[in-house]
Design an enzyme around this catalytic site. Structure first.
Site, short mmCIF file in Angstrom:
data_model
loop_
_atom_site.label_atom_id
_atom_site.label_comp_id
_atom_site.label_asym_id
_atom_site.label_seq_id
_atom_site.Cartn_x
_atom_site.Cartn_y
_atom_site.Cartn_z
N HIS A 136 1.24 -1.29 -0.04
CA HIS A 136 -0.24 0.01 -0.32
C HIS A 136 1.52 1.11 0.04
CE1 HIS A 136 -3.34 -1.98 2.51
NE2 HIS A 136 -3.22 -2.82 1.34
N TYR A 180 -10.22 6.66 1.98
CA TYR A 180 -10.21 5.30 2.50
C TYR A 180 -8.18 5.08 2.41
CZ TYR A 180 -9.51 0.79 3.61
OH TYR A 180 -8.50 -0.71 4.33
N ASP A 225 -8.73 0.96 -4.20
CA ASP A 225 -9.73 0.71 -3.66
C ASP A 225 -10.77 1.73 -3.15
OD1 ASP A 225 -11.51 -0.47 -1.70
OD2 ASP A 225 -9.83 -0.76 0.10
N HIS A 228 -13.51 1.30 -1.67
CA HIS A 228 -13.74 0.92 -0.12
C HIS A 228 -15.50 0.50 -0.57
CE1 HIS A 228 -13.67 -0.01 4.00
NE2 HIS A 228 -12.28 -0.97 3.49
N GLU A 233 -10.71 -2.02 -6.28
CA GLU A 233 -12.03 -3.15 -5.30
C GLU A 233 -12.88 -2.60 -4.97
OE1 GLU A 233 -8.50 -3.64 -2.76
OE2 GLU A 233 -9.60 -4.59 -1.03
N GLU A 249 -14.33 -8.70 0.02
CA GLU A 249 -13.63 -8.47 1.29
C GLU A 249 -14.89 -8.01 1.96
OE1 GLU A 249 -10.68 -5.40 0.82
OE2 GLU A 249 -11.66 -4.99 3.08
N ARG A 280 -11.57 -11.19 -4.30
CA ARG A 280 -11.56 -10.58 -2.60
C ARG A 280 -12.16 -11.77 -1.47
NH1 ARG A 280 -7.94 -7.93 -1.38
NH2 ARG A 280 -8.81 -6.16 -0.55
N HIS A 301 -7.44 -11.04 1.18
CA HIS A 301 -7.20 -9.82 1.94
C HIS A 301 -6.67 -10.20 2.34
CE1 HIS A 301 -8.72 -7.61 5.25
NE2 HIS A 301 -9.70 -6.60 4.66
N ASP A 326 -4.92 -5.68 9.92
CA ASP A 326 -5.17 -7.05 10.77
C ASP A 326 -5.91 -8.29 10.56
OD1 ASP A 326 -8.27 -7.38 8.92
OD2 ASP A 326 -7.66 -5.05 9.20
N GLU A 366 -2.57 -9.30 -1.36
CA GLU A 366 -2.66 -8.05 -0.45
C GLU A 366 -1.74 -8.62 0.72
OE1 GLU A 366 -6.33 -6.94 1.65
OE2 GLU A 366 -5.26 -4.49 1.62
MG MG Z 1 -10.20 -3.04 1.03
#
Ligand code: MG
Length: 442
Positions: free
Chosen positions: A161, A197, A246, A248, A272, A298, A319, A348, A352, A375
């Site tokens: 990213h 985002y 993305d 989002h 995305e 996602e 995703r 994904h 996290d 990712e």
């Molecule tokens: Mg995403």
């Protein structure tokens, strides 16, 4: 002023009481059989935050000394609820069962709440499911991808990213990423005056709003600003690197059609989550608005959300979030369907998703022809300390472990140093409002 509750570090599921666990089959009464069946003897969840966000780690014990499996149930938005589902509802249903019966246990737990699915239930299920696959690999003495049919590729190409306010700033970061070996880079563009985002860049007004636990979203500014900056980035970096973006799920279908047309000059690898799950029936028409490939899913929690889009040829990349889909057992089935419909995967994997979750991704990726790109947020030193064997990209590629199972361990003593102190703190980014004050999809 509120104070955080004292949160537990480890929660061990109690041994089920006689007569309480209806799910235990009549043939399944002893922990150790004459034929030395490997059985589940305990389940423990751990809450730890070495990456900053809360992880829920699941450890499934067996009756074989030293043989256990590890899985990731992490969903930073609902940490305590997931830990409760694992310990209070799922664990009592599987203690005593053969650890090898992954398909059976998965289906049993999936149906066991009657109202199946949903993010919390699936994340809880996933930790156990991945832990059982880890045990299967350890018993076989094989890395997980070998159980899945062996390598279809050497490693999994990863994307990292970058973000910033200006095209020049972002292009410089893209070039720096390519110098570290990445061929794919996700670019997020900060829009002045609105919370876009995936961007760390904040202006003064946004900083003030952060104290109110409330961020602002302005579709008009996003639509005006982002396509232009994406095109400028492409001009600056040339065509030697794949750029991803993305959205989002923040745009309406009408806004998304315009966005698809205006990002053409950026020649993205994919865009995305252009639309929210509720608007998924509009993906087919997005294809008519532009040629940018669509990466979707996602937020999805069940296979039917994907297969509907596969059969209507509406998306290019799935995703896949292994924890939210209920583990490797479900996700690999979706991936197999994707392959049959010419859709590639883009699992994904931001911070996290714990190293255990990322190792599950890598095993799945390298054993499938349908893999597209992974990712991969970098793990902190603390995270690498807690999870020995954590997958780390080399020259932009994640290579699978050669160790049996997932190839990632869990250092309980190190994990204790990073307690989860405020499990709700990560809700803030999802508290988004539009310019008129209305709640906005995050
Ligand atoms: Mg995403």
């Amino acid at each position: 002023m509120t104070t955080s509750p004292d949160l537990p570090f480890a929660l061990t599921a109690p041994e089920p009481e006689d007569g309480v666990v209806l799910a235990r089959a009549p043939w399944d009464t002893g922990l150790i059989d004459a034929d030395d069946t490997v059985r589940i003897t305990g389940v423990t969840t751990f809450l730890t935050a070495p990456q900053g966000c809360p992880y829920v780690i699941v450890r499934v014990e067996t009756n074989v000394p030293g043989l256990y499996g590890l899985g990731c149930s992490s969903d930073p938005q609902r940490t305590l609820a997931i830990a409760s589902v694992v310990n209070d509802y799922l664990a009592p249903m599987i203690i005593g069962r053969p650890a090898a019966d992954i398909e059976d246990i998965h289906r049993l737990l999936l149906n066991g709440g009657y109202w199946r699915g949903g993010s919390i239930a699936n994340n809880a299920l996933a930790g156990i499911d991945v832990a059982l696959w880890d045990i299967a690999g350890k018993r076989a003495g094989l890395p997980l991808h070998d159980l899945f049919g062996g390598r279809a590729r050497d490693g999994a190409s990863a994307y990292t990213h970058v973000d910033g306010f200006t095209a020049r700033e972002i292009a410089d970061k893209v070039i720096a990423a390519t110098e570290r070996g990445y061929r794919h880079v996700r670019v997020q563009v900060a829009v002045p005056g609105t919370d876009t985002y995936g961007t760390a860049a904040k202006d003064a007004a946004e900083e003030r709003r952060r104290h109110l636990r409330e961020d602002r979203w302005d579709s008009l500014s996003y639509l005006h600003h982002v396509p232009r900056v994406l095109a400028e980035i492409r001009e600056l970096v040339g065509d030697g690197v794949e750029l991803l973006h993305d959205s989002h799920e923040r745009l309406t279908p009408a806004q998304a059609r315009r966005f698809m047309a205006e990002i053409e000059p950026a020649r993205l690898f994919f865009v995305e989550d252009l639309l929210a799950p509720e608007d998924a029936d509009h993906f087919a028409e997005m294809r008519l608005a532009g040629s940018t490939p669509l990466a979707v899913g996602e937020l999805y929690t069940e296979a039917s959300q994907y297969t509907r889009l596969f059969t209507t040829r509406s998306i290019d990349f799935a995703r896949l979030r292994i924890p939210t889909l209920g583990g490797l057992t479900t996700t690999r089935k979706i991936l197999a369907a994707a392959e049959l419909f010419g859709v590639r995967s883009a699992p994904h994997g931001p911070g996290d998703v714990s190293p255990l979750g990322q190792a599950a991704n890598v095993a799945m990726n390298v054993s499938s022809h349908a893999f597209g790109v992974q990712e991969a947020a970098g793990f902190r030193e603390a995270t690498l300390e807690v999870f020995p064997g954590a997958p780390v990209a080399r020259e932009g590629v994640l290579y699978p472990s050669t160790e049996p199972g997932l190839g990632v361990d869990f250092n309980e003593a190190a994990a204790r140093k990073y307690p989860v102190t405020a499990p709700g703190q990560h809700d803030r980014w999802a508290l988004l409002r539009a310019t008129d004050g209305a709640a906005q999809r995050p």
